[in-house]
Motif scaffolding. Structure first.
Motif, PDB file in Angstrom:
ATOM      1  N   TRP A  81       0.691  -1.351  -0.178  1.00  0.00           N
ATOM      2  CA  TRP A  81      -0.078   0.019   0.078  1.00  0.00           C
ATOM      3  C   TRP A  81       0.790   1.323   0.247  1.00  0.00           C
ATOM      4  CZ3 TRP A  81       0.312   3.597   3.959  1.00  0.00           C
ATOM      5  CH2 TRP A  81       0.950   3.293   5.175  1.00  0.00           C
ATOM      6  N   ALA A  82       2.062   1.065   0.543  1.00  0.00           N
ATOM      7  CA  ALA A  82       3.078   2.491   0.797  1.00  0.00           C
ATOM      8  C   ALA A  82       3.868   2.817  -0.558  1.00  0.00           C
ATOM      9  CB  ALA A  82       3.882   2.238   2.048  1.00  0.00           C
ATOM     10  N   LEU A  83       4.090   1.844  -1.093  1.00  0.00           N
ATOM     11  CA  LEU A  83       5.346   2.108  -2.360  1.00  0.00           C
ATOM     12  C   LEU A  83       5.261   0.972  -3.290  1.00  0.00           C
ATOM     13  CD1 LEU A  83       7.258   4.257  -2.867  1.00  0.00           C
ATOM     14  CD2 LEU A  83       9.010   3.074  -1.928  1.00  0.00           C
ATOM     15  N   SER A  84       5.159   1.264  -4.512  1.00  0.00           N
ATOM     16  CA  SER A  84       5.241   0.108  -5.487  1.00  0.00           C
ATOM     17  C   SER A  84       6.522  -0.615  -5.319  1.00  0.00           C
ATOM     18  CB  SER A  84       4.988   0.871  -6.863  1.00  0.00           C
ATOM     19  OG  SER A  84       6.088   1.324  -7.127  1.00  0.00           O
ATOM     20  N   ARG A  85       6.416  -1.761  -6.171  1.00  0.00           N
ATOM     21  CA  ARG A  85       7.663  -2.577  -6.052  1.00  0.00           C
ATOM     22  C   ARG A  85       8.847  -2.125  -6.924  1.00  0.00           C
ATOM     23  NH1 ARG A  85       7.683  -9.033  -8.300  1.00  0.00           N
ATOM     24  NH2 ARG A  85      10.274  -8.946  -8.645  1.00  0.00           N
ATOM     25  N   ARG A  86       8.292  -1.394  -7.713  1.00  0.00           N
ATOM     26  CA  ARG A  86       9.405  -0.741  -8.911  1.00  0.00           C
ATOM     27  C   ARG A  86      10.042   0.419  -7.950  1.00  0.00           C
ATOM     28  NH1 ARG A  86       9.381   3.683 -12.533  1.00  0.00           N
ATOM     29  NH2 ARG A  86       7.168   3.794 -12.309  1.00  0.00           N
ATOM     30  N   HIS A  87       9.347   1.441  -7.269  1.00  0.00           N
ATOM     31  CA  HIS A  87       9.871   2.468  -6.501  1.00  0.00           C
ATOM     32  C   HIS A  87      10.675   1.827  -5.238  1.00  0.00           C
ATOM     33  CE1 HIS A  87       7.140   4.918  -9.075  1.00  0.00           C
ATOM     34  NE2 HIS A  87       8.237   5.745  -9.016  1.00  0.00           N
ATOM     35  N   THR A  88      10.147   0.715  -4.784  1.00  0.00           N
ATOM     36  CA  THR A  88      10.703   0.127  -3.518  1.00  0.00           C
ATOM     37  C   THR A  88      12.175  -0.336  -4.088  1.00  0.00           C
ATOM     38  OG1 THR A  88       8.734  -0.575  -2.647  1.00  0.00           O
ATOM     39  CG2 THR A  88      10.813  -1.828  -1.977  1.00  0.00           C
ATOM     40  N   LYS A  89      12.174  -0.983  -5.165  1.00  0.00           N
ATOM     41  CA  LYS A  89      13.540  -1.331  -5.598  1.00  0.00           C
ATOM     42  C   LYS A  89      14.574  -0.272  -5.820  1.00  0.00           C
ATOM     43  CE  LYS A  89      15.693  -4.238  -9.260  1.00  0.00           C
ATOM     44  NZ  LYS A  89      15.432  -5.177 -10.373  1.00  0.00           N
ATOM     45  N   ALA A  90      14.203   0.784  -6.371  1.00  0.00           N
ATOM     46  CA  ALA A  90      14.923   1.966  -6.647  1.00  0.00           C
ATOM     47  C   ALA A  90      15.367   2.766  -5.592  1.00  0.00           C
ATOM     48  CB  ALA A  90      14.295   2.901  -7.748  1.00  0.00           C
ATOM     49  N   GLY A  91      14.272   2.923  -4.737  1.00  0.00           N
ATOM     50  CA  GLY A  91      14.498   3.682  -3.384  1.00  0.00           C
ATOM     51  C   GLY A  91      15.548   2.746  -2.535  1.00  0.00           C
ATOM     52  N   PHE A  92      15.365   1.528  -2.551  1.00  0.00           N
ATOM     53  CA  PHE A  92      16.512   0.718  -1.687  1.00  0.00           C
ATOM     54  C   PHE A  92      17.883   1.103  -2.227  1.00  0.00           C
ATOM     55  CE2 PHE A  92      18.950  -2.818  -0.163  1.00  0.00           C
ATOM     56  CZ  PHE A  92      18.748  -2.725   1.006  1.00  0.00           C
TER      57      PHE A  92
END
Length: 260
Positions: free
Chosen positions: A183-194
């Motif tokens: 709910w908080a962050l998409s998978r794509r943005h999670t990968k890039a954000g990490f």
């Protein structure tokens, strides 16, 4: 997705000179795979698998002849690198000090990333499995995780530390739905954000390094446990691709040569 992989393999094969099905043979396929030297072993294995699938289909249609085979190509595997305990502490601290909130969901970044790092390390789940975890996969106090790996179907049961459980409770209390991270962050943005999080604290690596670091820590504590942690059926996979042996054991050194 599988069709896309087949199409990509066919295009690469055609670019190498194999443009007709009748040109498929053990030597032409092996030459193509050898031309990929420098690619990761998983990439080469993937192309080999896709091309052999295309070849089998061509044989069934009588567009090519068999037997469908290609000898394995030896690829030099680079040494596996994983974060040390000190680097993991730096990563957790950096995650906890993140400021602001995710634009769309308004989830506090520190709450999200602290839970993500701790749970990813303690469970060894792949990104897809980790990001899509439902709240129902945990017990009432977030001390035990019970799920299954999408890729292998193997069950995953993990007892979580107090620190991780608290981080999960903090994040779950904000969730408006039935998922922990989705709910908080998409998978794509999670990968890039990490990856961005790692760079911000001077660390190399990506989400995959959480899995590697957990496997390395398990192997250092108990030889052979990395495979169980990762959920692998073959113990050799963990040893070749996930364990940073420089942290697990000292390499053998011959005795000094006597002089004089």
């Amino acid at each position: 997705m599988y069709r896309q992989h087949l199409g990509r393999a066919a295009k690469r094969l055609a670019a190498s000179g194999v443009v007709e099905c009748r040109q498929l043979c053990a030597s032409s396929v092996t030459r193509f795979l050898e031309s990929l030297d420098g690619s990761s072993s998983s990439t080469v294995a993937g192309y080999r698998r896709m091309i052999l699938s295309l070849w089998r289909h061509a044989v069934r249609r009588e567009w090519a002849s068999g037997p469908v085979e290609a000898r394995p190509v030896r690829i030099r595997l680079p040494p596996v690198r994983a974060w040390t305990p000190g680097q993991l502490s730096t990563l957790v601290k950096s995650a906890s000090l993140q400021t602001g909130a995710v634009r769309r969901s308004r989830c506090p970044r520190a709450t999200y990333w602290r839970a993500f790092v701790l749970l990813g390390y303690e469970t060894g789940l792949r990104l897809g499995d980790l990001h899509s975890l439902a709240l129902s996969a945990f017990d009432d106090d977030f001390r035990v995780l019970t799920t299954s790996a999408h890729k292998t179907g193997e069950p995953v049961v993990r007892a979580l530390t107090d620190e991780c459980s608290q981080a999960l409770r903090d994040l779950s209390s904000l969730s408006p739905g039935s998922h922990l991270f989705l709910w908080a962050l998409s998978r794509r943005h999670t990968k890039a954000g990490f990856t961005k999080l790692c760079k911000s604290c001077g660390l190399p690596g990506s989400v995959r390094w959480l899995r590697r670091s957990g496997a390395t820590a398990c192997e250092a504590c108990s030889p052979g446990s990395a495979s169980r942690y990762l959920g692998h059926r073959s113990p050799g996979v963990a040893a070749r691709h996930y364990v940073d042996w420089s942290q697990v054991r000292q390499q053998p050194t011959p005795p000094a040569i006597a002089s004089g």
